[in-house]
Design a protein around this motif. Sequence first.
Motif, PDB file in Angstrom:
ATOM      1  N   CYS A  24       8.971   5.831   4.357  1.00 58.66           N
ATOM      2  CA  CYS A  24       9.550   4.904   5.343  1.00 58.66           C
ATOM      3  C   CYS A  24      10.897   4.399   4.791  1.00 58.66           C
ATOM      4  N   TRP A  36       4.149   6.622   0.204  1.00 57.21           N
ATOM      5  CA  TRP A  36       4.082   5.629  -0.876  1.00 57.21           C
ATOM      6  C   TRP A  36       2.669   5.056  -0.917  1.00 57.21           C
ATOM      7  N   CYS A  69       4.412   7.416   5.769  1.00 55.09           N
ATOM      8  CA  CYS A  69       5.005   7.164   4.453  1.00 55.09           C
ATOM      9  C   CYS A  69       3.989   7.479   3.353  1.00 55.09           C
ATOM     10  N   HIS A  76      10.741   2.210   1.557  1.00 58.21           N
ATOM     11  CA  HIS A  76      10.372   2.902   0.325  1.00 58.21           C
ATOM     12  C   HIS A  76      11.372   3.973  -0.093  1.00 58.21           C
ATOM     13  N   CYS A  84       1.024   2.490   1.749  1.00 56.23           N
ATOM     14  CA  CYS A  84       1.927   2.175   2.858  1.00 56.23           C
ATOM     15  C   CYS A  84       1.495   3.003   4.065  1.00 56.23           C
TER      16      CYS A  84
HETATM   17 ZN   LIG Z   1       6.490   3.024   3.055  1.00 58.66          ZN
END
Ligand SMILES: [Zn+2]
Length: 172
Positions: free
Chosen positions: A32, A7, A5, A35, A10
């Motif tokens: 993910c 983000w 992921c 997110h 993360c």
């Molecule tokens: Zn994530």
Amino acid sequence: MENICEWDSCRKSGSFKAPLEKDNSKNYRWLCEEHVKLFNKNWNYFEGMNQNEIENFLKSDLTWHRPTQKFNSSDNFFNILWNNALNDKFNFFKEEKINNNLNGRKLNEKDKDAFAIMGLELNASWPIIKKQFKTLVKKFHPDRNPGNKGFEDKLKKITLAYSHLKIIMIEK
Ligand SMILES: [Zn+2]
């Protein structure tokens, strides 16, 4: 190979595609499940608006005078704006286009208000603004001050001020 992921901070496995631009599906990031949901929520809010329209909306008085809603409601406007402010990676505005300062731009009353709300000197540079935003978020975060409506309102104002300053820093 498994994607991670993208983000901020993360580390979950990223198996969902999030488009970076509405009209360019070739340009995307892996996220993910948690997110990508957050991303889609942000996206839908501004659906059908181009970057200029989003900027104009965020700059408008409508934004500043919007009735306040609970911060923790997942789809309320401030939450979206706040998540957006915190996650620069998924900003509507590309970070590299943001100037470090206002380059002599004449400040209007709203610009001055935004600096004042954040407790900054007029014409503070973008790195200073970002640093101050992080400090203020820590200080006024509702999780740290449960049930304190005053702190919540303050954080909303700070978030709007930060978004406003970000917009006026964008190179035209
Ligand atoms: Zn994530």
